[in-house]
Design a protein around this motif. Sequence first.
Motif, mmCIF file in Angstrom:
data_model
loop_
_atom_site.group_PDB
_atom_site.id
_atom_site.type_symbol
_atom_site.label_atom_id
_atom_site.label_comp_id
_atom_site.label_asym_id
_atom_site.label_seq_id
_atom_site.Cartn_x
_atom_site.Cartn_y
_atom_site.Cartn_z
ATOM 1 N N MET A 41 44.924 49.633 60.596
ATOM 2 C CA MET A 41 46.157 50.336 60.940
ATOM 3 C C MET A 41 47.367 49.882 60.132
ATOM 4 O O MET A 41 48.311 50.645 59.933
ATOM 5 N N GLU A 78 37.457 59.521 61.383
ATOM 6 C CA GLU A 78 38.915 59.450 61.381
ATOM 7 C C GLU A 78 39.358 58.194 62.130
ATOM 8 O O GLU A 78 38.832 57.889 63.206
ATOM 9 N N HIS A 80 41.739 57.481 64.044
ATOM 10 C CA HIS A 80 42.189 57.622 65.431
ATOM 11 C C HIS A 80 41.022 57.803 66.403
ATOM 12 O O HIS A 80 41.224 57.805 67.624
ATOM 13 N N LYS A 81 39.796 57.930 65.869
ATOM 14 C CA LYS A 81 38.614 58.012 66.720
ATOM 15 C C LYS A 81 38.062 56.626 67.070
ATOM 16 O O LYS A 81 37.094 56.510 67.824
ATOM 17 N N TYR A 204 47.973 50.905 70.950
ATOM 18 C CA TYR A 204 46.764 51.593 70.492
ATOM 19 C C TYR A 204 45.638 51.495 71.526
ATOM 20 O O TYR A 204 44.706 52.290 71.509
#
Length: 254
Positions: A41, A78, A80-81, A204
């Motif tokens: 990230m 991805e 965000h998965k 997150y």
Amino acid sequence: MERLLSALKYKEHKWLICGDLKVVGLVLGLQGGYTKYPCFMCLWDSRTDDQHYVQLEWPSRQGLKPGSYNVLSHPLVEPHKILLPPLHIKLGLMKNFAKALDKEGEGFTFLHQKCPRISREKLKAGIFDGPQKKELMKDARFDAALNPIELSAWLCFKSVIGNFLGNHRSPKYEKTVDELMERFHQLGARTSVKMHFLRSHLDYFPNNCGDFSEEQGERFHKDIRVMEERKKVILGEDGWKSLVRDTSVLMSVV
């Protein structure tokens, strides 16, 4: 890994992925091992030890571009998965705590007595599994064996597990995590990317970490290790090596 995801038809389902950080690194195309930029990230620098307890925010990654900041290949999923793995973060905290203990103190001596099957060198390296961690958390004798600084850090560790990394999120979870970082700093514990996730990427994490866990996979690994040990006894050392060699050849053909 790409073939495995294809066989699972991941592109059709696009599940959330919760696994240990080695798996996360593989599916995101990150370089393995002790790298300079292990966070997917941001550009947290694992080598700047003197900044880890000081700097909270780090530059965000602008995508995962192969050839830059320890990215080897294009990500297969991805980012965000990805779900951060609660169990491995707990074990990472436990590892950092154990490594920072006074090796001549009563706390470390108790660890050695409590876990006689773990070598002293592994204890120094903070290598534990989930069940061993749970046993220690329930044992008041371990608390009594720790010196004041160690005990303070240990109690904060247990508080973070009970109030954030499990099925319950306390309204004051941010303060709980901050206290953990402060106590670990006082203890002299080195940071890791798992601690970095807690310190810099709290937002997150899912609202209930207990809803998402890689513990089933960890149990599977443990069961496989038990099966391997039994096979070694049955086949003998030479027979086991032959089986491993033949399996490797078969997998390379497939």
